[in-house]
Write a protein that holds these residues in place. Structure first.
Motif, PDB file in Angstrom:
ATOM      1  N   LYS A   9      20.301  11.575  -1.996  1.00 38.00           N
ATOM      2  CA  LYS A   9      19.166  11.026  -2.748  1.00 38.00           C
ATOM      3  C   LYS A   9      17.954  10.915  -1.821  1.00 38.00           C
ATOM      4  O   LYS A   9      18.095  10.765  -0.605  1.00 38.00           O
ATOM      5  N   THR A  10      16.755  10.974  -2.389  1.00 37.77           N
ATOM      6  CA  THR A  10      15.530  10.903  -1.602  1.00 37.77           C
ATOM      7  C   THR A  10      14.803   9.595  -1.867  1.00 37.77           C
ATOM      8  O   THR A  10      14.633   9.194  -3.017  1.00 37.77           O
ATOM      9  N   ILE A  11      14.359   8.967  -0.790  1.00 37.74           N
ATOM     10  CA  ILE A  11      13.531   7.766  -0.864  1.00 37.74           C
ATOM     11  C   ILE A  11      12.165   8.134  -0.302  1.00 37.74           C
ATOM     12  O   ILE A  11      12.076   8.690   0.796  1.00 37.74           O
ATOM     13  N   THR A  12      11.114   7.854  -1.058  1.00 38.49           N
ATOM     14  CA  THR A  12       9.755   8.128  -0.625  1.00 38.49           C
ATOM     15  C   THR A  12       9.055   6.794  -0.370  1.00 38.49           C
ATOM     16  O   THR A  12       9.094   5.903  -1.214  1.00 38.49           O
ATOM     17  N   ILE A  13       8.420   6.690   0.785  1.00 35.79           N
ATOM     18  CA  ILE A  13       7.667   5.475   1.124  1.00 35.79           C
ATOM     19  C   ILE A  13       6.209   5.875   1.294  1.00 35.79           C
ATOM     20  O   ILE A  13       5.890   6.745   2.097  1.00 35.79           O
ATOM     21  N   LYS A  14       5.328   5.223   0.502  1.00 39.87           N
ATOM     22  CA  LYS A  14       3.896   5.513   0.553  1.00 39.87           C
ATOM     23  C   LYS A  14       3.145   4.271   1.004  1.00 39.87           C
ATOM     24  O   LYS A  14       3.503   3.155   0.633  1.00 39.87           O
ATOM     25  N   LYS A  15       2.099   4.495   1.788  1.00 40.60           N
ATOM     26  CA  LYS A  15       1.207   3.410   2.178  1.00 40.60           C
ATOM     27  C   LYS A  15      -0.213   3.960   2.193  1.00 40.60           C
ATOM     28  O   LYS A  15      -0.709   4.415   3.223  1.00 40.60           O
ATOM     29  N   PRO A  16      -0.863   3.955   1.015  1.00 39.24           N
ATOM     30  CA  PRO A  16      -2.241   4.444   0.982  1.00 39.24           C
ATOM     31  C   PRO A  16      -3.162   3.476   1.713  1.00 39.24           C
ATOM     32  O   PRO A  16      -2.903   2.276   1.759  1.00 39.24           O
ATOM     33  N   GLY A  17      -4.207   3.979   2.292  1.00 39.16           N
ATOM     34  CA  GLY A  17      -5.159   3.129   2.999  1.00 39.16           C
ATOM     35  C   GLY A  17      -4.746   2.907   4.443  1.00 39.16           C
ATOM     36  O   GLY A  17      -3.686   3.333   4.888  1.00 39.16           O
ATOM     37  N   SER A  18      -5.628   2.209   5.171  1.00 37.65           N
ATOM     38  CA  SER A  18      -5.379   2.015   6.596  1.00 37.65           C
ATOM     39  C   SER A  18      -5.192   0.556   6.984  1.00 37.65           C
ATOM     40  O   SER A  18      -5.111   0.232   8.162  1.00 37.65           O
ATOM     41  N   GLY A  19      -5.139  -0.349   6.010  1.00 35.44           N
ATOM     42  CA  GLY A  19      -4.969  -1.766   6.301  1.00 35.44           C
ATOM     43  C   GLY A  19      -3.606  -2.077   6.897  1.00 35.44           C
ATOM     44  O   GLY A  19      -2.677  -1.269   6.835  1.00 35.44           O
ATOM     45  N   ARG A  20      -3.501  -3.260   7.484  1.00 33.42           N
ATOM     46  CA  ARG A  20      -2.238  -3.671   8.105  1.00 33.42           C
ATOM     47  C   ARG A  20      -1.600  -4.866   7.409  1.00 33.42           C
ATOM     48  O   ARG A  20      -0.406  -5.085   7.530  1.00 33.42           O
ATOM     49  N   ALA A  21      -2.398  -5.660   6.694  1.00 36.35           N
ATOM     50  CA  ALA A  21      -1.872  -6.853   6.029  1.00 36.35           C
ATOM     51  C   ALA A  21      -1.301  -6.465   4.665  1.00 36.35           C
ATOM     52  O   ALA A  21      -2.017  -5.988   3.786  1.00 36.35           O
ATOM     53  N   ILE A  22      -0.004  -6.645   4.460  1.00 40.86           N
ATOM     54  CA  ILE A  22       0.649  -6.276   3.212  1.00 40.86           C
ATOM     55  C   ILE A  22       0.245  -7.255   2.109  1.00 40.86           C
ATOM     56  O   ILE A  22       0.363  -8.467   2.269  1.00 40.86           O
ATOM     57  N   THR A  23      -0.242  -6.697   0.987  1.00 43.00           N
ATOM     58  CA  THR A  23      -0.620  -7.533  -0.151  1.00 43.00           C
ATOM     59  C   THR A  23       0.354  -7.386  -1.310  1.00 43.00           C
ATOM     60  O   THR A  23       0.470  -8.293  -2.130  1.00 43.00           O
ATOM     61  N   ALA A  24       1.038  -6.246  -1.408  1.00 42.85           N
ATOM     62  CA  ALA A  24       1.997  -6.036  -2.494  1.00 42.85           C
ATOM     63  C   ALA A  24       2.936  -4.888  -2.133  1.00 42.85           C
ATOM     64  O   ALA A  24       2.590  -4.012  -1.345  1.00 42.85           O
ATOM     65  N   ILE A  25       4.115  -4.920  -2.714  1.00 39.90           N
ATOM     66  CA  ILE A  25       5.094  -3.843  -2.570  1.00 39.90           C
ATOM     67  C   ILE A  25       5.599  -3.520  -3.969  1.00 39.90           C
ATOM     68  O   ILE A  25       5.956  -4.423  -4.725  1.00 39.90           O
ATOM     69  N   SER A  26       5.609  -2.235  -4.316  1.00 37.89           N
ATOM     70  CA  SER A  26       6.181  -1.844  -5.603  1.00 37.89           C
ATOM     71  C   SER A  26       7.328  -0.877  -5.357  1.00 37.89           C
ATOM     72  O   SER A  26       7.299  -0.077  -4.433  1.00 37.89           O
ATOM     73  N   VAL A  27       8.366  -0.997  -6.183  1.00 38.71           N
ATOM     74  CA  VAL A  27       9.541  -0.139  -6.105  1.00 38.71           C
ATOM     75  C   VAL A  27       9.666   0.574  -7.442  1.00 38.71           C
ATOM     76  O   VAL A  27       9.782  -0.080  -8.477  1.00 38.71           O
ATOM     77  N   ASN A  28       9.599   1.894  -7.406  1.00 38.96           N
ATOM     78  CA  ASN A  28       9.662   2.716  -8.620  1.00 38.96           C
ATOM     79  C   ASN A  28       8.642   2.265  -9.669  1.00 38.96           C
ATOM     80  O   ASN A  28       8.940   2.163 -10.851  1.00 38.96           O
ATOM     81  N   GLY A  29       7.428   1.930  -9.206  1.00 37.39           N
ATOM     82  CA  GLY A  29       6.344   1.569 -10.111  1.00 37.39           C
ATOM     83  C   GLY A  29       6.322   0.133 -10.584  1.00 37.39           C
ATOM     84  O   GLY A  29       5.409  -0.265 -11.290  1.00 37.39           O
TER      85      GLY A  29
END
Length: 53
Positions: A9-29
């Motif tokens: 199975k494939t897991i894709t991890i995306k992090k658009p932008g260049s910020g470092r402080a995490i504001t939200a995480i979404s899993v499968n939308g």
């Protein structure tokens, strides 16, 4: 980043932008509460998006 699990199975991890402080995480939308990723993602594959500021 894409990562293939031992069961193929494939897991894709995306992090658009260049910020470092995490504001939200979404899993499968869907917004994920907290920082822990469900184990089903590693069994079934899917996508994680990390939103930063």
């Amino acid at each position: 980043m894409k990562w293939r699990t031992s069961n193929g199975k494939t897991i894709t991890i995306k992090k658009p932008g260049s910020g470092r402080a995490i504001t939200a995480i979404s899993v499968n939308g869907k917004e994920n509460k907290g920082y822990l990723i469900p184990h089903d993602l590693f069994k079934n594959g899917g996508e994680v998006e990390i939103v930063t500021k």
